[in-house]
Enzyme design. Structure first.
Site, PDB file in Angstrom:
ATOM      1  N   LYS A 114     -31.321   2.628   0.474  1.00 36.66           N
ATOM      2  CA  LYS A 114     -30.531   3.256   1.538  1.00 36.66           C
ATOM      3  C   LYS A 114     -29.298   3.983   0.982  1.00 36.66           C
ATOM      4  O   LYS A 114     -28.734   4.843   1.641  1.00 36.66           O
ATOM      5  CB  LYS A 114     -30.077   2.218   2.560  1.00 36.66           C
ATOM      6  CG  LYS A 114     -31.187   1.379   3.187  1.00 36.66           C
ATOM      7  CD  LYS A 114     -31.939   2.136   4.259  1.00 36.66           C
ATOM      8  CE  LYS A 114     -32.887   1.264   5.061  1.00 36.66           C
ATOM      9  NZ  LYS A 114     -34.085   0.808   4.323  1.00 36.66           N
TER      10      LYS A 114
HETATM   11  C1  LIG Z   1     -35.462   0.759   4.549  1.00 35.69           C
HETATM   12  C2  LIG Z   1     -36.353   0.219   3.503  1.00 35.69           C
HETATM   13  C3  LIG Z   1     -37.728   0.517   3.458  1.00 35.69           C
HETATM   14  C4  LIG Z   1     -38.422   1.343   4.515  1.00 35.69           C
HETATM   15  O1  LIG Z   1     -38.046   2.680   4.539  1.00 35.69           O
HETATM   16  P1  LIG Z   1     -38.340   3.562   5.841  1.00 35.69           P
HETATM   17  O2  LIG Z   1     -37.680   4.853   5.595  1.00 35.69           O
HETATM   18  O3  LIG Z   1     -37.715   2.797   6.987  1.00 35.69           O
HETATM   19  O4  LIG Z   1     -39.814   3.656   5.983  1.00 35.69           O
HETATM   20  C5  LIG Z   1     -38.474   0.006   2.415  1.00 35.69           C
HETATM   21  N1  LIG Z   1     -37.918  -0.795   1.487  1.00 35.69           N
HETATM   22  C6  LIG Z   1     -36.605  -1.125   1.503  1.00 35.69           C
HETATM   23  C7  LIG Z   1     -36.072  -2.037   0.459  1.00 35.69           C
HETATM   24  C8  LIG Z   1     -35.783  -0.626   2.503  1.00 35.69           C
HETATM   25  O5  LIG Z   1     -34.485  -0.970   2.523  1.00 35.69           O
END
Ligand SMILES: *Cc1c(COP(=O)(O)O)cnc(C)c1O
Length: 501
Positions: A114
């Site tokens: 993120k």
């Molecule tokens: C948010 C997240 C995801 C999923 O990503 P999306 O964009 O919501 O599909 C996968 N792995 C981790 C560790 C995340 O924090």
């Protein structure tokens, strides 16, 4: 520079917005998501862009997607967001593991994927506010079940013109996650625990947005409430960039030649990450198949195989919690991009809300399957994959990455004529130390902090700086409140001129 209203709602072509407006508003007034009618309209010379370093390449891509901003302006924002904040200057390194490659998206300030988007979103929001002729300070409210909270706090920390309040469930996050948030420094950040679960915190935040709007509670204070969630186009756009950087590294490693296709395998939750890959493809990057990897919450696997989206099923708590999701919001953008028909998309979303399911046409299923492949992996497979990758390749991965790696192997078996593969890795193994340690056969003693140390001893893979010595850092945020007191808390905080000394 253009301030044309080139974005529109996925549910109505009449609800249009300029790029800056779309970033500022986050969601369209009819509940739809802002999108370009086709991202192919924003295509640029991708081969020339691939010759640049990551930050300059990022600026070109972001300026193409958000043309309210000139290339020079975007360079400024991108540099302010990323420079010296990640472990490496290329932000998201691609490493070869066996015959495949892993794109490491977790080298940012909180070791979470993120970070890539939440580092630049605050700068985009601040600049968009000015573009729209608005002087207000932005106050971000976020409810988090763990990772997003810390990444958002770090992204917004000390960005002028912004403040952020993060709510988390008092007993609903891990000890490490709690410590990450409670020790967050910065004069414009606030962290508060809620007595209740994640849903209570999230419902509370939604209610505050509603009440503040309905009763005009912040009138005359020069404050604008906003959220940092993943449906904002300003969070999606920065994620398009790493599909290009991975392609560039595949070229440099001699795995492909310019113009060859690459297949990307994406551990998927809200469908933002993988949709960014589809946008990269529309922009001209030679993307082959996008492989959607899910855990036991495999609603997307079923959808991409059958065309039936059905959220009426048990919700599983898994070892890969960031993918525990039954309604993937960003799928709506894909449905629009493939059909170009806002009325159809609006109808499907209405069915989902009212009946919990919908079925798309055979024609659309064919189109989906020409771009995507889907598979899933349960907790047992996740553990096995972590152990196997470590034993056979000496590569240590987290639980979410393990799901993607496992599905990548399923995909290769099903499609022997696949293209060279890039597997996206979304978290440091040290963000989920207990599960990773146990998958390697290590016996855990003590809490998550102890598991971090044990995992480092066992593997020799260094702990990221931001997670080291977390238990010893001073706790700066101690507030704990009931859900019904959240509105009063926010209004009081909004009035305070200075939060932390
Ligand atoms: C948010 C997240 C995801 C999923 O990503 P999306 O964009 O919501 O599909 C996968 N792995 C981790 C560790 C995340 O924090």
């Amino acid at each position: 520079m253009s301030t044309r209203k080139i974005y529109q709602s996925t549910r109505s072509a009449l609800l249009t917005a300029s790029p800056a407006q779309a970033v500022l508003e986050g969601i369209a007034p009819d509940g739809g998501l802002y999108t370009l009618p086709s991202f192919a309209d924003a295509a640029f010379d991708y081969q020339a862009a691939l010759a640049l370093d990551t930050l300059d390449m990022g600026a070109i891509i972001l300026a193409a997607l958000l043309p309210d901003f000139s290339l020079e302006e975007m360079k400024g924002l991108v540099h302010a967001a990323y420079l010296h904040k990640f472990e490496t200057d290329d932000l998201t390194p691609t490493v070869l593991v066996g015959e495949d490659a892993v794109l490491e998206l977790f080298r940012g300030p909180t070791s979470a994927f993120k970070d890539v988007a939440l580092s630049v979103l605050p700068h985009l929001m601040r600049a968009s506010t000015k573009k729209c002729g608005c002087d207000d300070e932005i106050l971000i409210l976020t409810a988090t079940s763990g990772d997003t909270g810390k990444a958002a706090l770090t992204g917004f920390c000390n960005v002028p013109g912004t403040r952020i309040i993060v709510f988390y469930p008092e007993n609903g996050v891990s000890a490490v996650q709690k410590a990450q948030m409670a020790t967050q420094e910065g004069g414009n950040v606030c962290v508060c625990a809620i007595r209740g679960n994640f849903d209570d915190a999230q419902t509370g935040v939604k209610r505050i947005f509603q009440q503040v709007q309905d009763q005009n509670l912040l009138a005359g204070q020069g404050i604008r409430l906003s959220s940092a969630n993943s449906i904002n186009i300003g969070r999606l756009a920065p994620q398009v960039v790493y599909y290009f950087t991975a392609y560039k590294e595949m070229l440099a490693a001699g795995k492909i030649r310019m113009g060859d296709k690459v297949d990307y395998v994406v551990p998927t939750g809200n469908f933002g990450d993988i949709l960014a890959g589809y946008i990269a493809k529309q922009l001209g990057l030679p993307v082959g198949t996008l492989v959607c990897a899910s855990n036991a919450n495999n609603v997307l696997t079923d959808f991409l195989r059958t065309g039936c989206y059905d959220r009426r099923r048990p919700f599983h708590l898994t070892l890969s919690p960031s993918m525990d999701i039954l309604v993937s919001s960003n799928l709506e953008r894909l449905l629009y991009l493939l059909t170009g028909d806002a009325a159809t998309v609006g109808g499907l979303m209405k069915q989902l809300q009212e009946n919990g399911h919908y079925q798309v046409s055979d024609e659309l299923v064919r189109r989906l399957q020409s771009e995507f492949w889907a598979g899933f992996c349960d907790d047992e497979g996740t553990r096995q994959t972590i152990g196997q990758l470590w034993r056979e390749r000496h590569y240590l991965c987290d639980t979410h990455t393990a799901v993607a790696w496992n599905v990548a192997q399923q995909y290769k078996a099903a499609r022997p004529n696949h293209h060279p593969l890039v597997v996206l890795s979304t978290a440091s193994p040290y963000k989920f130390p207990e599960a990773v340690l146990r998958s390697l056969g290590g016996a855990q003693e003590g809490d998550g902090f102890a598991a971090i140390d044990q995992l480092e001893k066992l593997t020799g893979v260094p702990v990221p700086e931001n997670l080291r010595g977390l238990a010893q850092r001073p706790v700066l945020h101690r507030d704990v409140i009931d859900q019904q007191d959240m509105l009063v808390y926010v209004l009081k905080k909004a009035e305070e001129k200075q939060w932390n000394k």
